[in-house]
Each structure stands twice: as structure tokens, then as C-alpha cells.
Scaffold this active site. Sequence first.
Site, PDB file in Angstrom:
ATOM      1  N   GLY A 156      -4.213  -4.902  -4.615  1.00 29.94           N
ATOM      2  CA  GLY A 156      -5.247  -3.976  -5.066  1.00 29.94           C
ATOM      3  C   GLY A 156      -4.584  -2.741  -5.639  1.00 29.94           C
ATOM      4  O   GLY A 156      -3.926  -2.012  -4.910  1.00 29.94           O
ATOM      5  N   HIS A 157      -4.695  -2.560  -6.942  1.00 29.77           N
ATOM      6  CA  HIS A 157      -4.066  -1.397  -7.573  1.00 29.77           C
ATOM      7  C   HIS A 157      -5.133  -0.503  -8.188  1.00 29.77           C
ATOM      8  O   HIS A 157      -5.980  -0.979  -8.937  1.00 29.77           O
ATOM      9  CB  HIS A 157      -3.085  -1.837  -8.668  1.00 29.77           C
ATOM     10  CG  HIS A 157      -1.879  -2.544  -8.118  1.00 29.77           C
ATOM     11  ND1 HIS A 157      -0.955  -3.174  -8.908  1.00 29.77           N
ATOM     12  CD2 HIS A 157      -1.451  -2.710  -6.852  1.00 29.77           C
ATOM     13  CE1 HIS A 157      -0.016  -3.695  -8.142  1.00 29.77           C
ATOM     14  NE2 HIS A 157      -0.294  -3.430  -6.888  1.00 29.77           N
ATOM     15  N   LYS A 171       1.843   2.155  -5.186  1.00 28.73           N
ATOM     16  CA  LYS A 171       2.515   1.651  -6.392  1.00 28.73           C
ATOM     17  C   LYS A 171       1.720   1.972  -7.656  1.00 28.73           C
ATOM     18  O   LYS A 171       2.285   2.176  -8.712  1.00 28.73           O
ATOM     19  CB  LYS A 171       2.689   0.123  -6.307  1.00 28.73           C
ATOM     20  CG  LYS A 171       3.739  -0.306  -5.300  1.00 28.73           C
ATOM     21  CD  LYS A 171       3.993  -1.793  -5.360  1.00 28.73           C
ATOM     22  CE  LYS A 171       2.984  -2.619  -4.615  1.00 28.73           C
ATOM     23  NZ  LYS A 171       2.877  -2.413  -3.185  1.00 28.73           N
ATOM     24  N   GLN A 220       2.216  -6.243  -2.987  1.00 33.04           N
ATOM     25  CA  GLN A 220       2.535  -6.243  -1.545  1.00 33.04           C
ATOM     26  C   GLN A 220       3.814  -5.437  -1.274  1.00 33.04           C
ATOM     27  O   GLN A 220       4.125  -4.556  -2.052  1.00 33.04           O
ATOM     28  CB  GLN A 220       2.653  -7.673  -0.991  1.00 33.04           C
ATOM     29  CG  GLN A 220       1.333  -8.435  -0.918  1.00 33.04           C
ATOM     30  CD  GLN A 220       0.973  -9.165  -2.188  1.00 33.04           C
ATOM     31  OE1 GLN A 220       1.799  -9.865  -2.735  1.00 33.04           O
ATOM     32  NE2 GLN A 220      -0.229  -9.004  -2.652  1.00 33.04           N
ATOM     33  N   ASP A 230       0.808  -1.218   0.000  1.00 28.95           N
ATOM     34  CA  ASP A 230       0.000   0.000   0.000  1.00 28.95           C
ATOM     35  C   ASP A 230       0.843   1.269   0.000  1.00 28.95           C
ATOM     36  O   ASP A 230       0.461   2.284   0.576  1.00 28.95           O
ATOM     37  CB  ASP A 230      -0.960   0.027   1.210  1.00 28.95           C
ATOM     38  CG  ASP A 230      -1.703  -1.282   1.359  1.00 28.95           C
ATOM     39  OD1 ASP A 230      -2.243  -1.751   0.351  1.00 28.95           O
ATOM     40  OD2 ASP A 230      -1.734  -1.845   2.471  1.00 28.95           O
TER      41      ASP A 230
HETATM   42  P1  IMP Z   1      -2.316 -12.981   2.291  1.00 26.33           P
HETATM   43  O1  IMP Z   1      -1.387 -12.445   1.239  1.00 26.33           O
HETATM   44  O2  IMP Z   1      -3.770 -12.841   1.913  1.00 26.33           O
HETATM   45  O3  IMP Z   1      -1.956 -14.378   2.705  1.00 26.33           O
HETATM   46  O4  IMP Z   1      -2.144 -12.073   3.602  1.00 26.33           O
HETATM   47  C1  IMP Z   1      -0.943 -12.107   4.366  1.00 26.33           C
HETATM   48  C2  IMP Z   1      -0.574 -10.729   4.868  1.00 26.33           C
HETATM   49  O5  IMP Z   1      -0.236  -9.897   3.769  1.00 26.33           O
HETATM   50  C3  IMP Z   1      -1.707  -9.992   5.607  1.00 26.33           C
HETATM   51  O6  IMP Z   1      -1.137  -9.208   6.635  1.00 26.33           O
HETATM   52  C4  IMP Z   1      -2.297  -9.090   4.536  1.00 26.33           C
HETATM   53  O7  IMP Z   1      -2.934  -7.963   5.087  1.00 26.33           O
HETATM   54  C5  IMP Z   1      -1.032  -8.721   3.778  1.00 26.33           C
HETATM   55  N1  IMP Z   1      -1.282  -8.338   2.393  1.00 26.33           N
HETATM   56  C6  IMP Z   1      -1.546  -9.156   1.351  1.00 26.33           C
HETATM   57  N2  IMP Z   1      -1.689  -8.455   0.226  1.00 26.33           N
HETATM   58  C7  IMP Z   1      -1.501  -7.165   0.535  1.00 26.33           C
HETATM   59  C8  IMP Z   1      -1.485  -5.956  -0.223  1.00 26.33           C
HETATM   60  O8  IMP Z   1      -1.655  -5.923  -1.444  1.00 26.33           O
HETATM   61  N3  IMP Z   1      -1.245  -4.813   0.494  1.00 26.33           N
HETATM   62  C9  IMP Z   1      -0.998  -4.823   1.829  1.00 26.33           C
HETATM   63  N4  IMP Z   1      -0.990  -5.917   2.560  1.00 26.33           N
HETATM   64  C10 IMP Z   1      -1.245  -7.082   1.925  1.00 26.33           C
END
Ligand code: IMP
Length: 430
Positions: free
Chosen positions: A40-41, A16, A224, A13
Site C-alpha cells: 500500500g503506497h 517508502k 514490504q 510501512d
Molecule cells: P502476505 O504478504 O499477505 O502473505 O502477508 C504476510 C505478512 O506480510 C503479514 O505479516 C503481512 O502483514 C505482511 N505484509 C504484507 N504486505 C505488507 C506491506 O506492504 N506492509 C507491511 N506488512 C506487509
Amino acid sequence: MANVVVVGAQWGDEGKGKIVDWLSERADVIARFQGGHNAGHTLVIDGKVYKLSLLPSGIVRPGKLSVIGNGVVLDPWHLVGEIAKLRGEGVEITPDNLMIAENAVLILPLHGELDRARESHNAVAKIGTTGRGIGPAYEDKVGRRAIRVADLADEATLALRVDRLMVHHDALRRGLGIEPIDREALLAQLREIAPQVLPYAKPVWKVMNEMRKAGKRILFEGAQGALLDIDFGTYPFVTSSNVIAGQAATGTGIGPGAIGFVLGIVKAYTTRVGEGPFPAELKDADGERLGERGREFGTVTGRKRRCGWFDAVLVRQTCATSGVSGIALTKLDVLDGFETLKICVGYDLDGERLDHLPIAADQQARCTPIYEELEGWSESTAGARSWADLPGAAVKYVRRIEELIQCPVALLSTSPERDDTILVTDPFED
Ligand code: IMP
């Protein structure tokens, strides 16, 4: 001319979307190399807002090749839905401009179920995931029981793969009190979706290498952030893939030599969603103010993000693990109006000063931030397009960040508008 990798240098977040969009305009190929639809972009192009989570950002621009690499975990139903949504918004998507690695692993409905069941079952196991099945799909990949895109083309292989998967998953599901997998229903779902995915399936590694030889500009689009990296992040509160820049090579099948410039996206303060350590977190009025001014709510889950001061220790660390060539600093304007600002410059662990975050969880929990205080500014920095537009204190803040993280600012973004950017170094031309 360099190929560029964009990675988040904090917990995701970082903003990007805007930077990737700006770079994708000048790239020929835009490739995702890890993660899935947990990202999420948001892109704003000519006043039109596009929300993407699985498709590479290049997809909204005509004439670009968008690539989903083998490092991505792909939910085929989500893919088809996202394609249909974008087509409804006038975006053309065909096998000519979208390519998916044949060896990418599929996310199945059972992965999402498992992810959500684990998250809700037991507070000890909770990670705060997006609940989209990302972790369980990667587990099956390394467990050598995943279904991959190419498997969709052959009924017999598909049935064998499902049987192999069931041995593992039915045992797990029993333990969690979920009904066993309905083999026939799953096979029918896969058979139905297969013809909608297979036209995009290609040997991505081969096409990427051909593109490289032909001198095409490649943009590797990370999702991420590096602190969520499975190896170098705040484990176990991480995502299940390698997020750092080296993954751009492994996750698309191109050698590491193809990576020229690594652009780390860095927010001028820190946020994180989900559970896990966050040394510079603010649980006071300043934290609330950062969240409000920065509109810090998740694009995928809508969750409120935790906010804190800029942590130079962590960003120095992620710049090192990703080999960041330069950073894009975003959301500086959120700090407008603070009388004083703090930057975390080290940690105190039992009286000893550390210049990095230790790996051991108990030590992480005992680390307290050592702050340096800087003067704030009352003027607005929003929309600044040159250094001269910035108040002196804001320039000092940025320069101090560069010193502390040992990495230069390549770009400074001062609003979601694409032209509100101060360009120091062009990553493609560096
Ligand atoms: P997962 O990727 O759904 O397994 O989540 C694992 C961790 O990564 C959690 O803390 C999510 O909030 C975080 N996370 C996954 N995708 C994103 C993203 O695009 N932005 C911020 N945090 C993310």
C-alpha cells in the site's frame, strides 16, 4: 549515474511512498519486482492523494514507463480496478506507459479464498497475511502449476493450465471444506479479463535491458520490508517473496550489475503488522504513543500496527542482506517529546550477548533486547530541511543509528511533505 533500488529495511510501512515518489520524478523507468497488491503506497502530488497497491509509483507521473516485473504476482481483476480508479482521478494509463511481464504469475480468486481459509481455520497456521492470495499464488509458481500472463492469450493453454491447477487445489479445498473449483466459471472469468490485461504484456526483461543500454534511469520499487523476506525474514511470519535488493534483478530480468545504489528505507522506530517475533516491541504507554503519533494503521487492511523502539540489530542485518548503500530515515518527528529514547543494540540469549537475530524460532523467542538509552528532545523536528534545523539530541540519535547499523544516512525525511527532506547523498548521482 546509478540505477536505484528502494527496499524497506524493517517489516514494511517504513514510509517508502514519499521517497519513491521523489526518486520517480527523476527516473525514466519505475519497476516493481516482487509482491503484489498486498503493498500500500500513498503518494501526495501537488496536494492530491493517490493510493496505489499494485501499480508502480511512476504511473501518476506523465512521461514515465511503469513496469510490473516477473517477480510480482498479479491479480488481473485488481489491476483493472486500480487502473480504472486512477483513470477516474485523471491519470493516463496506456500500454505506452505501463508494461507487464508476460511471465508474471496470476493471482486467481481461488488464491484469495485459500489464503483467507487458512488464516481463519486454525490458529497454529495463522501468519496474519493481508488475505490477498499472495502466498498461495507464489506456491503455485514454484509448484509449476501457475497461470502466467502470457497464458491468457491462448484458450487451449489456459484450459490445460486450469486443469493442472485443479488437481492440486481441489484436494486442498476438500480438506478445508471449500467447494471444488468451478472450471467453466473460472475459464469464463479469465477469458473476460484477458483482453484488458494482454495489451500491457511485454517481454519485460528485453525492454529493461534496452532501457539500460540506452542509459535510462531505472528505479526499482520494492514493497514490504526485508524482515518479511521469505529467506531472511522472521520465517514463517513473512511474505512469500524475496524482498531484498537482489530480487530487483531476478524479478525484472536484468543482471545484478544494473543495480547501482541500494536505498534502504528505515523508520526511526519499529513497527510490524501481523503475527511473529518482534524483540523490541512495546506493549506499554510508549508503544501506544508511537502508534498514535505515527498514525500506525495499515493502508491495505486498516490493522493497528505493533510498535517498538528502534532495533539497530535488525537494521544492521537487513542493510547487510540487501547491500544497502545508504538509508532514508523517516518519521523522526514521531519521537519528538520523548524524554528518553531507547535503541536495541543487541540481544541477550540465555546470558550470552548476540549481535544478530538467530534463525531458530525458540531462540528468537528467548532473545531479550539490550537497550542503550539516549536523551530525547522536546523541540519539534517536523519539517526540518537542514541539520541545523534539528535539535542536538536528534542529530545525536541519527548519528548513533548510523554507527550502529554501519550504514550512512543518505536522506532524512521529516514530514510527509516532499520538500521536508534533508538530502545528504543523491542516490541517482552517487
Ligand atoms: P502476505 O504478504 O499477505 O502473505 O502477508 C504476510 C505478512 O506480510 C503479514 O505479516 C503481512 O502483514 C505482511 N505484509 C504484507 N504486505 C505488507 C506491506 O506492504 N506492509 C507491511 N506488512 C506487509
